[in-house]
Design a protein around this motif. Structure first.
Motif, PDB file in Angstrom:
ATOM      1  N   GLN A 195      68.517  -2.693   2.019  1.00 57.31           N
ATOM      2  CA  GLN A 195      68.152  -3.013   3.404  1.00 57.31           C
ATOM      3  C   GLN A 195      67.190  -4.199   3.459  1.00 57.31           C
ATOM      4  O   GLN A 195      66.175  -4.170   4.160  1.00 57.31           O
ATOM      5  N   GLY A 196      67.491  -5.201   2.643  1.00 54.50           N
ATOM      6  CA  GLY A 196      66.743  -6.456   2.687  1.00 54.50           C
ATOM      7  C   GLY A 196      65.443  -6.457   1.913  1.00 54.50           C
ATOM      8  O   GLY A 196      64.738  -7.462   1.887  1.00 54.50           O
ATOM      9  N   ARG A 197      65.097  -5.335   1.267  1.00 52.46           N
ATOM     10  CA  ARG A 197      63.819  -5.267   0.532  1.00 52.46           C
ATOM     11  C   ARG A 197      64.063  -5.069  -0.964  1.00 52.46           C
ATOM     12  O   ARG A 197      65.040  -4.449  -1.374  1.00 52.46           O
ATOM     13  N   CYS A 198      63.114  -5.609  -1.748  1.00 52.63           N
ATOM     14  CA  CYS A 198      63.150  -5.358  -3.191  1.00 52.63           C
ATOM     15  C   CYS A 198      62.578  -3.972  -3.480  1.00 52.63           C
ATOM     16  O   CYS A 198      61.626  -3.542  -2.824  1.00 52.63           O
ATOM     17  N   PHE A 199      63.148  -3.309  -4.464  1.00 54.43           N
ATOM     18  CA  PHE A 199      62.629  -2.013  -4.883  1.00 54.43           C
ATOM     19  C   PHE A 199      62.529  -1.954  -6.399  1.00 54.43           C
ATOM     20  O   PHE A 199      63.207  -2.697  -7.116  1.00 54.43           O
ATOM     21  N   GLU A 200      61.686  -1.025  -6.844  1.00 57.68           N
ATOM     22  CA  GLU A 200      61.558  -0.755  -8.274  1.00 57.68           C
ATOM     23  C   GLU A 200      62.527   0.355  -8.657  1.00 57.68           C
ATOM     24  O   GLU A 200      62.669   1.343  -7.944  1.00 57.68           O
ATOM     25  N   GLU A 205      78.226  -6.590   1.284  1.00 61.50           N
ATOM     26  CA  GLU A 205      77.532  -7.660   0.566  1.00 61.50           C
ATOM     27  C   GLU A 205      78.505  -8.562  -0.183  1.00 61.50           C
ATOM     28  O   GLU A 205      79.625  -8.144  -0.500  1.00 61.50           O
ATOM     29  N   ASP A 206      78.028  -9.767  -0.503  1.00 62.80           N
ATOM     30  CA  ASP A 206      78.705 -10.563  -1.523  1.00 62.80           C
ATOM     31  C   ASP A 206      78.324  -9.909  -2.851  1.00 62.80           C
ATOM     32  O   ASP A 206      77.148  -9.927  -3.243  1.00 62.80           O
ATOM     33  N   LEU A 207      79.301  -9.314  -3.511  1.00 60.93           N
ATOM     34  CA  LEU A 207      78.972  -8.467  -4.661  1.00 60.93           C
ATOM     35  C   LEU A 207      78.403  -9.253  -5.837  1.00 60.93           C
ATOM     36  O   LEU A 207      77.598  -8.730  -6.610  1.00 60.93           O
ATOM     37  N   THR A 208      78.801 -10.517  -5.964  1.00 62.77           N
ATOM     38  CA  THR A 208      78.242 -11.325  -7.056  1.00 62.77           C
ATOM     39  C   THR A 208      76.754 -11.552  -6.827  1.00 62.77           C
ATOM     40  O   THR A 208      75.936 -11.381  -7.737  1.00 62.77           O
ATOM     41  N   THR A 209      76.398 -11.878  -5.594  1.00 68.66           N
ATOM     42  CA  THR A 209      74.983 -12.089  -5.265  1.00 68.66           C
ATOM     43  C   THR A 209      74.200 -10.791  -5.407  1.00 68.66           C
ATOM     44  O   THR A 209      73.106 -10.763  -5.985  1.00 68.66           O
ATOM     45  N   PHE A 210      74.768  -9.707  -4.915  1.00 70.69           N
ATOM     46  CA  PHE A 210      74.078  -8.412  -4.978  1.00 70.69           C
ATOM     47  C   PHE A 210      73.857  -7.980  -6.426  1.00 70.69           C
ATOM     48  O   PHE A 210      72.795  -7.458  -6.774  1.00 70.69           O
ATOM     49  N   SER A 211      74.845  -8.218  -7.283  1.00 70.94           N
ATOM     50  CA  SER A 211      74.715  -7.799  -8.688  1.00 70.94           C
ATOM     51  C   SER A 211      73.618  -8.581  -9.394  1.00 70.94           C
ATOM     52  O   SER A 211      72.953  -8.054 -10.287  1.00 70.94           O
ATOM     53  N   ASN A 218      77.551   2.643  -1.499  1.00 70.02           N
ATOM     54  CA  ASN A 218      78.844   1.960  -1.528  1.00 70.02           C
ATOM     55  C   ASN A 218      79.098   1.241  -0.200  1.00 70.02           C
ATOM     56  O   ASN A 218      79.598   0.109  -0.181  1.00 70.02           O
ATOM     57  N   GLY A 219      78.702   1.899   0.892  1.00 66.14           N
ATOM     58  CA  GLY A 219      78.870   1.293   2.213  1.00 66.14           C
ATOM     59  C   GLY A 219      78.115  -0.023   2.321  1.00 66.14           C
ATOM     60  O   GLY A 219      78.650  -1.017   2.808  1.00 66.14           O
ATOM     61  N   GLN A 220      76.859  -0.034   1.819  1.00 65.70           N
ATOM     62  CA  GLN A 220      76.095  -1.292   1.877  1.00 65.70           C
ATOM     63  C   GLN A 220      76.726  -2.342   0.972  1.00 65.70           C
ATOM     64  O   GLN A 220      76.837  -3.517   1.336  1.00 65.70           O
ATOM     65  N   MET A 221      77.130  -1.916  -0.238  1.00 68.21           N
ATOM     66  CA  MET A 221      77.684  -2.903  -1.180  1.00 68.21           C
ATOM     67  C   MET A 221      78.948  -3.549  -0.606  1.00 68.21           C
ATOM     68  O   MET A 221      79.223  -4.721  -0.860  1.00 68.21           O
TER      69      MET A 221
END
Lengths: 83, 401
Positions: free
Chosen positions: B242-247, B230-236, B224-227
């Protein structure tokens, strides 16, 4: 996200257990292999070419109205009375 | 194409060797906007209308997020019963892949009858666990008929044992090494054995292996702290950590299984590991359902995570396809902001695990490349339809010359 778009059955082919369903003005071919007793005019939820289950008309129209509100139906004119 | 949209995957190659991948989406991303201005009760009435395949996971995540935002304490018994419904849904989704999709890859006929039978269990479990069969509402109440629920678990297990494991489910659950797996595969002609044998025979066990890691379990407060930064629309639309893609797939949950851990050490996150991960998770779900049912009276550990913070509620639920996040913000008891981050957003991120996996493909022909790509996409499993388009860049250069 897997949206629950209701589609109305507009044609049936009992020989192949397939149907034509209408989502707005878009027609899709769906298999009826996973659902029982589907009739013309019924609403079903469709996923990747399969009708998943029947839903009643009130629920279908309510859902279509929600998607219209969300802009999901843009470009897909629908005959449902959107609240 | 329907209004539900689809994922468009362009795979460039030279004679079967992948040279580039582009992933785009036509999925509508404003669905959660219809929840704005609604009360939590109205949200929980609306969510089941919006989602189909992962409806239980979506509804449960919404309930947890609403409870957290309202400061309502967790209810371990209720949450165990809710988790049972998510597990039944997960089993059904895995069975869909195995019964309808896997046969097509090896030239067999899909088993629609068994899947049709599986679809009926969701309503039965709801009826045997919740008053009036109504789960995932703030006023839902448990009304457990343990004997009938246990009977349903037995029937569910018998169905998958017959239709998927050819009566050898118990043997399959005992497998802990690749050597034992090979013996199991030799001794039976169960449907999944056909696909796994096919992957081994083509030497495709490690196909799609790449370096995108599984997302570690995140504390809800930390997420929640990271979100909030963020711009929540972009994040969604394109989530990252932390800047990396994950599975975030079923593999995250299965890496601790000895069989999967052993295969992972040899094949990484390649095809055989993904396919077996699905089979292993499905095989153990009836066992897990029995555990959850038995523990309901024993104040179990919470199966999902939620947290409250000044009218903000965030929930993480393990849906069939991976981590599902719901986050809402209430102001004056109505929804001011609502975000849903589905696993498909992580996994089909333009730089995510599918993109990186497809880039690794090196097939002997464009036909084999197409088949490998389809298997990999099916294994990671988007929640919407996809369109895969292959372009031989050599031909393209020639065409443009």
């Amino acid at each position: 996200m897997c949206l629950a778009l209701p589609a109305q059955i507009v044609a049936l082919d009992p020989a192949t257990n397939m149907a034509t369903a209408s989502v707005g003005n878009v027609k899709v071919e769906v298999s009826l292999a996973l659902v029982d007793d589907v009739a013309l005019g019924d609403y079903v939820l469709v996923h990747v070419g399969y009708a998943l289950n029947k839903i009643d008309e009130d629920e279908a129209l309510k859902t279509l109205a929600l998607f219209a509100e969300a802009g999901v139906m843009n470009g897909y004119p629908c005959h449902a009375p959107f609240g | 194409m329907t209004p539900a949209g689809s994922i468009l995957i362009d795979l460039s190659h030279r004679s079967g060797i992948a040279t580039g991948v582009q992933i785009a989406s036509t999925r509508p991303d404003g669905v959660a906007q219809v929840l704005l201005g609604k009360t939590p009760e109205q949200v929980l009435d609306t969510i089941p209308l919006l989602f189909t395949l992962c409806g239980n996971a979506q509804a449960y995540a919404a309930l947890l997020a609403c409870r957290a935002a309202l400061g309502i304490a967790a209810d371990p018994e209720f949450d165990s019963a809710s988790d049972m419904l998510v597990q039944v849904e997960t089993l059904r989704e895995h069975a869909w892949r195995i019964l309808l999709d896997w046969p097509v890859f090896v030239g067999l006929t899909p088993d629609k009858k068994a899947l049709a039978a599986l679809l009926k269990f969701d309503a039965l479990f709801k009826r045997h666990l919740f008053r009036h069969g109504e789960a995932f509402k703030l006023n839902s109440r448990l009304d457990i008929d343990a004997a009938l629920a246990m009977q349903q678990i037995d029937e569910l297990e018998a169905l998958i044992n017959t239709s998927i494991f050819n009566g050898r489910l118990a043997d399959f659950r005992q497998l802990t090494s690749e050597e034992q797996l090979h013996n199991w595969l030799k001794q039976n002609d169960a449907l999944p054995a056909n696909l796994l044998n096919y992957l081994y025979s083509r030497n495709w066990a490690a196909v799609g292996q790449n370096d995108v890691a599984c997302l570690p379990e995140l504390e809800t407060d930390t997420l929640n702290g990271q979100m909030q930064q963020e711009d929540l629309t972009t994040f969604s639309r394109a989530p990252h950590w932390q800047g990396r893609c994950f599975e975030v797939t079923l593999l995250n949950r299965q890496l601790s299984q000895p069989l999967i851990a052993g295969l992972y050490s040899r094949y990484g996150n390649g095809l055989i590991v993904r396919m077996l991960g699905r089979l292993v998770e499905l095989a153990w779900i009836p066992y897990k359902l029995r555990q959850l049912l038995t523990r309901i009276k024993d104040k179990p550990v919470l199966p999902a995570i939620s947290a409250a913070n000044n009218g903000i509620g965030l929930a993480q639920v393990q849906a069939a396809r991976g981590l599902l996040i719901h986050r809402l913000e209430l102001r004056q008891e109505r929804v001011h902001d609502y975000r849903i981050i589905a696993p498909t957003e992580w996994n089909f991120h333009p730089e995510g695990v599918i993109a990186q996996g497809l880039k690794q493909l090196q097939a002997e022909s464009s036909n084999d490349l197409q088949r490998q790509a389809e298997l990999l996409i099916n294994a990671v499993d988007p929640c919407v339809q996809y369109a895969l388009h292959l372009t031989d860049s050599r031909n393209e250069i020639e065409n443009h010359a």
